[in-house]
Write a protein that holds these residues in place. Sequence first.
Motif, mmCIF file in Angstrom:
data_model
loop_
_atom_site.group_PDB
_atom_site.id
_atom_site.type_symbol
_atom_site.label_atom_id
_atom_site.label_comp_id
_atom_site.label_asym_id
_atom_site.label_seq_id
_atom_site.Cartn_x
_atom_site.Cartn_y
_atom_site.Cartn_z
ATOM 1 N N ILE A 90 0.850 -1.191 0.000
ATOM 2 C CA ILE A 90 0.000 0.000 0.000
ATOM 3 C C ILE A 90 0.885 1.240 0.000
ATOM 4 O O ILE A 90 1.873 1.307 0.728
ATOM 5 C CB ILE A 90 -0.952 0.004 1.216
ATOM 6 C CG1 ILE A 90 -1.866 -1.242 1.153
ATOM 7 C CG2 ILE A 90 -1.780 1.295 1.252
ATOM 8 C CD1 ILE A 90 -2.773 -1.416 2.353
ATOM 9 N N ILE A 91 0.537 2.191 -0.842
ATOM 10 C CA ILE A 91 1.258 3.462 -0.901
ATOM 11 C C ILE A 91 0.548 4.439 0.028
ATOM 12 O O ILE A 91 -0.654 4.674 -0.109
ATOM 13 C CB ILE A 91 1.298 4.014 -2.342
ATOM 14 C CG1 ILE A 91 2.004 3.010 -3.260
ATOM 15 C CG2 ILE A 91 1.994 5.375 -2.370
ATOM 16 C CD1 ILE A 91 1.935 3.366 -4.738
ATOM 17 N N TYR A 92 1.318 4.987 0.978
ATOM 18 C CA TYR A 92 0.779 5.895 1.994
ATOM 19 C C TYR A 92 1.311 7.310 1.802
ATOM 20 O O TYR A 92 2.455 7.488 1.377
ATOM 21 C CB TYR A 92 1.192 5.430 3.394
ATOM 22 C CG TYR A 92 0.666 4.070 3.766
ATOM 23 C CD1 TYR A 92 -0.584 3.918 4.363
ATOM 24 C CD2 TYR A 92 1.420 2.926 3.512
ATOM 25 C CE1 TYR A 92 -1.065 2.664 4.702
ATOM 26 C CE2 TYR A 92 0.941 1.672 3.851
ATOM 27 C CZ TYR A 92 -0.299 1.546 4.438
ATOM 28 O OH TYR A 92 -0.786 0.303 4.777
ATOM 29 N N ASP A 93 0.513 8.284 2.198
ATOM 30 C CA ASP A 93 0.952 9.679 2.234
ATOM 31 C C ASP A 93 1.810 9.901 3.480
ATOM 32 O O ASP A 93 1.613 9.246 4.508
ATOM 33 C CB ASP A 93 -0.261 10.626 2.318
ATOM 34 C CG ASP A 93 -1.083 10.647 1.026
ATOM 35 O OD1 ASP A 93 -0.521 10.381 -0.051
ATOM 36 O OD2 ASP A 93 -2.294 10.943 1.111
ATOM 37 N N THR A 108 5.088 10.191 -0.744
ATOM 38 C CA THR A 108 4.437 8.919 -0.442
ATOM 39 C C THR A 108 5.505 7.835 -0.305
ATOM 40 O O THR A 108 6.651 8.014 -0.718
ATOM 41 C CB THR A 108 3.437 8.499 -1.546
ATOM 42 O OG1 THR A 108 4.152 8.324 -2.781
ATOM 43 C CG2 THR A 108 2.321 9.512 -1.705
ATOM 44 N N ALA A 110 5.638 3.318 -0.466
ATOM 45 C CA ALA A 110 4.993 2.013 -0.597
ATOM 46 C C ALA A 110 5.501 1.099 0.518
ATOM 47 O O ALA A 110 6.709 0.901 0.664
ATOM 48 C CB ALA A 110 5.306 1.416 -1.961
ATOM 49 N N LYS A 177 -2.796 2.404 -3.889
ATOM 50 C CA LYS A 177 -2.504 3.705 -3.281
ATOM 51 C C LYS A 177 -3.740 4.160 -2.522
ATOM 52 O O LYS A 177 -4.841 4.212 -3.077
ATOM 53 C CB LYS A 177 -2.134 4.733 -4.351
ATOM 54 C CG LYS A 177 -1.753 6.079 -3.762
ATOM 55 C CD LYS A 177 -1.230 7.033 -4.822
ATOM 56 C CE LYS A 177 -0.764 8.308 -4.157
ATOM 57 N NZ LYS A 177 -0.102 9.204 -5.079
ATOM 58 N N GLY A 179 -4.988 7.325 -0.256
ATOM 59 C CA GLY A 179 -4.699 8.677 0.221
ATOM 60 C C GLY A 179 -5.281 8.915 1.600
ATOM 61 O O GLY A 179 -6.183 8.195 2.049
ATOM 62 N N LYS A 185 -6.745 3.715 -5.164
ATOM 63 C CA LYS A 185 -6.431 3.514 -6.574
ATOM 64 C C LYS A 185 -5.547 2.267 -6.705
ATOM 65 O O LYS A 185 -4.503 2.172 -6.050
ATOM 66 C CB LYS A 185 -5.687 4.741 -7.109
ATOM 67 C CG LYS A 185 -5.320 4.621 -8.567
ATOM 68 C CD LYS A 185 -4.592 5.878 -9.050
ATOM 69 C CE LYS A 185 -4.228 5.717 -10.511
ATOM 70 N NZ LYS A 185 -3.339 6.779 -10.959
ATOM 71 N N ILE A 187 -2.819 0.289 -8.401
ATOM 72 C CA ILE A 187 -1.675 0.592 -9.274
ATOM 73 C C ILE A 187 -1.262 -0.677 -10.027
ATOM 74 O O ILE A 187 -0.971 -0.643 -11.204
ATOM 75 C CB ILE A 187 -0.472 1.131 -8.456
ATOM 76 C CG1 ILE A 187 -0.876 2.308 -7.580
ATOM 77 C CG2 ILE A 187 0.713 1.453 -9.359
ATOM 78 C CD1 ILE A 187 -1.268 3.569 -8.300
#
Length: 189
Positions: A90-93, A108, A110, A177, A179, A185, A187
């Motif tokens: 998971i891509i985090y802010d 960001t 991952a 991803k 947010g 989203k 990817i």
Amino acid sequence: MEDFKEETEKTLEVLKKGGIILYPTDTVWGIGCDATNAAAVAKVYALKKRADKKALICLVNSIKMLEKHVDLVPEPAYLIIEHADKPTTIIYDNPLRVANNLVAEDETLAIRVTKDKFCEQLIYKFRKPIVSTSANISGQPTPQSFAQISPEILKGVDYVVNLHRSKVSGKPSSIIKIGNDRSVKVIRK
């Protein structure tokens, strides 16, 4: 449960000195290092011949460690981590307490909570996240087994973990991803 004590100790020694490792993960063979050490992260980029604008993934061993390294874990992430039936990154802010050159230009990072027993034990004992990027030169195919890893990669790391060398690896993880606004989203499926 397999006993990884000897390999864990050898690998920890290299990570603590800022070295880079080649190791089996819950997906593919990975190149790794201390995710909080900018010099070690730079070595990984150099070995992969990868622009440092292209972010890398890092592994943590628990939700608790994940929460220490991102400003906010959005609610959907907890559900995905709990219910995913395959490794999911998971891509985090707004990542925290990691090397600056590991963070993408859009602020960001991952991160995957690994379920691989060796990786869990290694990260638990190291007490920090570790980088996990496929064991190939950027632009080359991802090796599906240890035997497919190029001599350049093998010679370029400081330590090769002596586990699971005959096992054909899985596929790269899914990447999603999420947010802080709870937007989701996909990817990579």
